[in-house]
Enzyme design. Structure first.
Site, PDB file in Angstrom:
ATOM      1  N   SER A   8      -7.668  -6.676   5.247  1.00 49.46           N
ATOM      2  CA  SER A   8      -9.034  -6.648   5.775  1.00 49.46           C
ATOM      3  C   SER A   8      -9.243  -7.741   6.814  1.00 49.46           C
ATOM      4  CB  SER A   8     -10.042  -6.803   4.636  1.00 49.46           C
ATOM      5  OG  SER A   8      -9.944  -5.736   3.727  1.00 49.46           O
ATOM      6  N   CYS A  47       0.814  -1.213   0.000  1.00 50.96           N
ATOM      7  CA  CYS A  47       0.000   0.000   0.000  1.00 50.96           C
ATOM      8  C   CYS A  47       0.846   1.260   0.000  1.00 50.96           C
ATOM      9  CB  CYS A  47      -0.947   0.014   1.192  1.00 50.96           C
ATOM     10  SG  CYS A  47      -0.116  -0.046   2.783  1.00 50.96           S
TER      11      CYS A  47
END
Length: 569
Positions: free
Chosen positions: A197, A50
């Site tokens: 997640s 990310c």
């Protein structure tokens, strides 16, 4: 070894550029294929997270390699080369090894010490192996990086230097309140079912949320995450899976939302978030009435008079609210003559006695007042300096919806920052918050581990580079022994087996002793910096067949490919 890495990260590029340059899994695979198809590179691996995109390659030319890898990153990321170039960094050979090992230990992460990067490095190696772009160098490099990262976490307290990105993000949402206290009883919506997640859902469940709702484009993955949460036995959280179409409704009942998907566009628009908090927060700005009352009381309070000074020729004016407290308030508006009179008196014994108690002298006061007199002569009077008038800033309503956006590119519209009742923490705000995070003392210990491991890796690579040459030399010596024994057999046909074996063993011992010291020493020398040339010297001195050396290298690579199929450790 000609290891080259070209990349960009949160340290070199703004979030907006990283966001646009992010690579999907399909784009990463295509980038790998194009990398090894390019002339300067024989191996390739992509590390994409990310907050970083890095392309590793084994190249035969440095400048050509930098140009080619930079161009490939620009082509596959969709960001123009001219725009991307200022944000790229380049590491070569030992510096490239040092960089990856530092990344694996969490030293280069947005949150120092986070351990999720190890899983991302493992995935990167697996992808390169699956596309057959990782050869001996990159396999050795990434495998060793994983071992170094695990060593850093097991031998030091680097975990105390920072938390995982998920934990750090939740701490930012909680605004100083312990995450367990803040999260207890809340309803959480997790968008996405990937590794980040899943970690977010598990962290929230352990923190004590009452419910976790998982939304994902692939229902099976959402259901799988729900089963993991509910069947683990270590929490009593309620969990259920919903389709992505249910996200707008779930926003209206969620307290915490964590989003981390691979979507290229926004998952939560500003309008969706606004609709999610509609009716849950007072649209009228909240004014802190206690603060207003306190300010009114302060303004209406009686003004204190300055203490009288014996013999002072000047009647000091009242110090009114709004004036500075640096001394100008007492003499504001005086003319130069009055200031000079006041300065002369200030040098007297009364002020001297007063200042003796506070550790200053009359000379200092006289100098200050003299300077004020000079200013008054120039402009006619001492200007009054008032503090800025306080501005009433309405307080924002307390948040009713907490958003944590861990995706790159972002999932949540940045406009949500401005919505009343919403608190949004995203990658950009996490980068700002972590910039001032304290560094633990264990970081220095990890840096020493990295330096030691880089030196050991370089030595091992240089030693491995000469191994095929040493093997080829011993193979040639064995062939010489076999040829001489065949000649002896022709000259002494009546030689019995016992004597033949004894002679063969003697000749082999002689050859082994002659080769032992040179081969051991050349391995030692080759392992040192600058020792790559010893392999060439050995081949030249013994006139070794280059094809023999190459065949040994191919045999080693074939063995390593078989091991590679077992996957990264």
């Amino acid at each position: 070894m000609s290891l080259l890495v070209v990349g960009l990260s949160h340290r070199s590029a703004p979030v907006s550029v990283l966001e646009r340059a992010s690579l999907s899994a399909e784009a990463q695979t295509k980038l790998l294929q194009d990398t090894v198809a390019a002339e300067p590179a024989s191996e390739g691996a992509v590390l994409a997270t990310c907050n970083r995109i890095e392309l590793y390659a084994d190249v035969d030319k440095f400048h050509a390699g930098v140009a080619e890898l930079s161009t490939l990153l620009a082509q596959h990321s969709g960001v123009g080369l001219e725009e991307l170039t200022p944000y790229l960094y380049v590491h070569y050979e030992d510096r490239a090894v040092h960089h990856l090992f530092s990344v694996a230990c969490g030293l280069d992460s947005m949150v120092v010490g986070e351990g999720q990067i190890l899983g991302q490095i493992k995935d990167s190696l697996a992808r390169a192996q699956a596309t057959h772009t990782a050869g001996r160098l990159l396999n050795d490099l990434f495998q060793q990086a994983l071992r170094v990262g695990k060593r850093a976490h097991s031998e030091t307290g680097i975990d105390r230097a920072g938390q995982s990105l998920v934990t750090f993000g939740l701490e930012q949402l909680a605004l100083g309140t312990p995450v367990e206290s803040w999260a207890r009883g809340k309803k959480a919506l997790v968008i996405g079912a990937g590794s980040m997640s899943s970690l977010s859902a598990a962290t929230l469940a352990r923190a004590g949320v009452a419910e976790v709702v998982v939304a994902n484009r692939t229902p099976d993955r959402a259901e799988r995450l729900v089963r993991i949460l509910t069947e683990g036995g270590d929490t009593d959280v309620t969990a259920r899976a919903v389709p992505m179409t249910s996200v707008p409704f779930e926003l209206t009942r969620a307290d915490v939302v964590v989003s981390c998907t691979g979507a290229t566009g926004l998952v939560l628009t500003g309008d969706m978030v606004a609709a999610g908090v509609e009716g849950r927060v007072d649209a009228t700005p909240v004014v802190d009435l206690d603060a207003v009352a306190e300010e009114d009381a302060r303004e209406s309070a009686p003004v204190a008079q300055p203490p009288a000074e014996d013999g002072c020729p000047v009647e000091l004016p009242t110090v009114r609210p709004g004036f500075s407290v640096m001394g100008e308030a007492a003499v504001a508006g005086m003319d130069a003559a009055t200031l000079e009179q006041h300065g002369a008196w200030a040098a007297g014994s009364a002020v001297e006695r007063r200042d003796a108690a506070r550790g200053t002298g009359p000379e200092a006061d006289a100098e200050v007042i003299g300077a004020l007199a000079a200013a008054a002569s120039a402009i006619g009077r001492i200007p009054e300096r008032r503090r800025p008038e306080p501005v009433d800033v309405p307080q924002r309503p307390e948040p009713v919806l907490f958003l944590l956006d861990l995706a790159m590119p972002r999932d949540v519209d940045a406009a949500a920052h401005r919505l009343p009742g919403v608190r949004l923490v995203d990658i950009e705000s996490l980068a700002e918050a972590s910039a001032d995070a304290p560094m633990a003392a264990d970081v220095d210990q990890v840096r020493r581990i990295v330096s030691d491991e880089v030196a050991a890796f370089g030595a091992a690579q240089r030693a491995a580079h000469i191994t095929p040459t040493v093997v080829a030399l011993r193979t040639m010596a064995a062939d010489v022994v076999a040829g001489e024994m065949a000649r002896l057999e022709g000259r002494l046909p009546g030689l019995d087996d016992k004597h033949r074996a004894e002679i063969t063993q003697t000749v082999r011992r002689v050859v082994d002793k002659l080769l032992h010291a040179p081969t051991v020493r050349v391995k030692q020398l080759a392992a040192e910096p600058g020792g790559a040339g010893y392999a060439d010297a050995l081949r030249t001195l013994f006139d070794l067949d280059p094809e023999t050396v190459a065949s040994v290298s191919r045999a080693e690579e074939s063995t390593e490919k078989n091991a590679e199929n077992r996957g990264p450790g």
